[in-house]
Design an enzyme around this catalytic site. Structure first.
Site: not given
Ligand code: PEP
Ligand code: MG
Length: 592
Positions: A209, A475, A522
């Site tokens: 993140h 993820d 996403c």
């Molecule tokens: C993902 O895991 O692709 C996602 C969009 O969620 P985050 O990056 O917040 O874990």
């Molecule tokens: Mg995620």
């Protein structure tokens, strides 16, 4: 904090030092270094004004409370140990508690803050060193062991300051490149993008993140730069090349000039892309692709609108819980969410419920709760919400209230089973029934993130329960390949082009299409133009990304022919190796 009053251009004529790391956020920055020491060995020390004495004493009292809570938690964890280990741990923790309560330590820190006008963590560090020195002078093995305890206790208290809201990243001078061992997502959220030119850290992987936030704030960033902290000093001149993962410390004049030229060219390109804002994201064969924004905080709404995003495809609500000691209450969450809904002026807003745990620690949520041996596989995201109704019901209430003001969608993170969705649906109905007499509410469409391989494999069954899917490839890649997305050591292995990941995406898109449910991607690949034709070819028609990427992805959509992208994706799905996938995709993109 290290600091150095050298001339920033010193070394500019004598060559510099080049480092490489993981380039996680494109862009070039030329600036001067601001070192942030996060290690306990380097406790920040700064002078405080008279009026800040009570604030610092309060920070110290809070840190003490948290340190005591940590010891209590350790003690309860120790209950499951065998009798002798339990006894041993008990002695040790008693010694720690005694030190945490000792008058010499507590009064000593307060008096240093008051009399020397220094920050609380520096005062703790000095007092702890004094006490430890006292024990060191005694030639007895028992007392020698106590030195260790004393230092451990000091570290435990100081760690609390690092986890709690910290002034270390706020209020930085303009144009600085922040260089640190490590920056947490919460630290990055506190940075002012108007002041900070770029970020460089010694640890961190491509899709943690920290990386995602740097991209969303438009800050060039290179993470995982081994050895950087041993070399740079505050005020050094530095060049950060986020595209290629390069960092140049004290570069020579020719290199500086070249990077200044490249940086200007990039700004020109940005202005050209901005002109695409009012044009549709339409493929050459006439299909419209939905481009939405991933946002973290209400402050990101303006950037999302400026980018031309048609809505918010992912609002990561956990950032509303960071940099504070207690989670926001229902009214505060409602006000924050409503400001996003109002700000997006009738465009859809997809609100994801709390996704904390693992690298995204939220102090007020995780304090006093065991992390588990493997936090990424433990009590995070929807599991935490379902386990802690006192947190989740408040968030659901705030979302339902915000939904009364615009087209909100409710998105659940890290779903792995159908029963989790059913449980949430029940909670949503229950909360709506409970609060509808006191505030207007609306029940939004309910969707799930597909980010666990098991969820992709049961997408068919999930599709019967939900209203939409959002594929979280960050993820999904991590869990499919068993590679930590935030770990620089395995960064070269982290590859969303792995055939296994692509097949899971395809499987989810097919299940969604058969059920007539919308599906978006996403994860970070949605904002990377290299992946655009592949995702469209796999059947994806909605992409949600960091706002800064919308124009570049739109440009790519507008030169893509869906039919040939589909054929290319079919051929790619036949391949068994990520290197072959990469070759075929890059060949296809080159011909666009
Ligand atoms: C993902 O895991 O692709 C996602 C969009 O969620 P985050 O990056 O917040 O874990
Ligand atoms: Mg995620």
């Amino acid at each position: 904090m290290k600091s150095d009053a050298r001339d920033p251009d010193a070394g500019a004529a004598s060559g510099g030092q080049e480092f490489s790391g993981v380039g996680v956020s494109a862009g070039i920055a030329v600036g001067s270094v601001h070192v942030i020491d996060s290690g306990l060995a380097h406790v920040p020390e700064y002078r405080i004004p008279d009026r800040a004495v009570s604030r610092e004493t309060g920070r110290f009292a809070d840190a003490l409370d948290r340190a005591r809570a940590e010891v209590a938690e350790l003690r309860s964890k120790g209950e499951s140990l065998n009798a002798s280990a339990r006894e041993e741990l008990g002695f040790l923790l008693d010694a720690h508690l005694a030190l945490l309560a000792s008058n010499r330590m507590v009064a000593g820190v307060k008096s240093r803050i008051r009399e020397e006008r220094i920050n609380a963590e520096a005062a703790v560090s000095l007092v702890i060193s004094d006490i430890a020195r006292g024990f060191e002078g005694i030639a007895d093995p028992y007392f020698a062991a106590r030195v260790h305890d004393v230092r451990d206790v000091g570290s435990r208290i100081i760690r609390q300051f690092v986890r709690a809201p910290s002034p270390r990243v706020a209020g930085l001078p303009k144009g600085v490149v922040v260089v640190a061992d490590e920056l947490s997502p919460a630290d990055i959220a506190l940075l002012d993008p108007e002041h900070v030119a770029a970020i460089v850290t010694a640890s961190g992987g491509p899709e943690g993140h920290t990386a995602i936030l740097a991209r969303s704030m438009g800050l060039p960033a290179v993470l995982g730069v081994a050895g950087i902290m041993d070399t740079v000093r505050t005020n050094d001149r530095i060049v950060v090349n986020g595209e290629e993962g390069l960092v140049l410390v004290r570069p020579d004049a020719a290199v500086l000039a070249e990077y200044r030229r490249r940086s200007a060219a990039q700004r020109r390109l940005g202005r050209q892309l901005a002109r695409l804002r009012s044009l549709p994201a339409e493929t050459t064969d006439g299909t419209i692709v939905g481009l939405q924004a991933n946002i973290e905080l209400a402050r990101d709404v303006d950037t999302a609108l400026e980018s031309g995003a048609e809505g918010v495809g992912l609002l990561r609500t956990e950032f509303m819980f960071m940099n504070r000691d207690v989670p926001p209450g229902e009214d505060e969450q409602y006000a924050l969410l409503r400001s996003v809904v109002d700000g997006m002026k009738g465009r859809p807003v997809t609100i994801r419920t709390l996704d904390t745990g693992g690298e995204s620690q939220v102090y007020g949520v995780h304090q006093g709760r065991s992390e588990g041996a493997n936090p990424m596989l433990g009590m995070r995201a929807i599991r935490l919400s379902l386990r802690h109704p006192e947190l989740f019901h408040i968030q659901v209430a705030a979302i339902l209230r915000a939904a009364a003001h615009g087209p909100v969608r409710l998105l659940l993170p890290m779903i792995s089973s159908v029963h989790e969705v059913r449980e949430v649906r029940e909670i949503v109905c229950e909360v709506a029934a409970r609060i509808k007499d006191r505030s207007p509410v609306a029940i939004p469409p309910l969707g799930v993130m597909i980010e666990v391989p098991g969820a992709a494999l049961i997408a068919e069954a999930l599709a019967r329960e939900i209203d939409f899917f959002a594929i979280g490839t960050n993820d999904l890649t991590m869990y499919t390949l068993a590679i930590d997305r935030g770990d620089e050591q395995v960064a070269p292995l982290y590859n969303p082009l792995h055939p296994a990941v692509l097949r899971l995406i395809r499987m989810t898109v097919s299940a969604a299409n058969r059920a007539g449910k919308p599906v978006s991607v996403c994860g970070e690949i949605a904002g990377n133009p290299r992946f655009t034709s592949l995702l469209l070819g796999l059947g994806v028609r909605e992409l949600s990304m960091t706002s800064k990427s919308v124009p570049r992805v739109k440009q790519r959509v507008r030169v893509t022919c869906l039919k040939s992208a589909g054929r290319s994706a079919e051929a790619i799905l036949e391949l068994g190796e990520e290197s072959q996938v990469a070759r075929m995709l890059d060949d296809f993109n080159r011909d666009l």
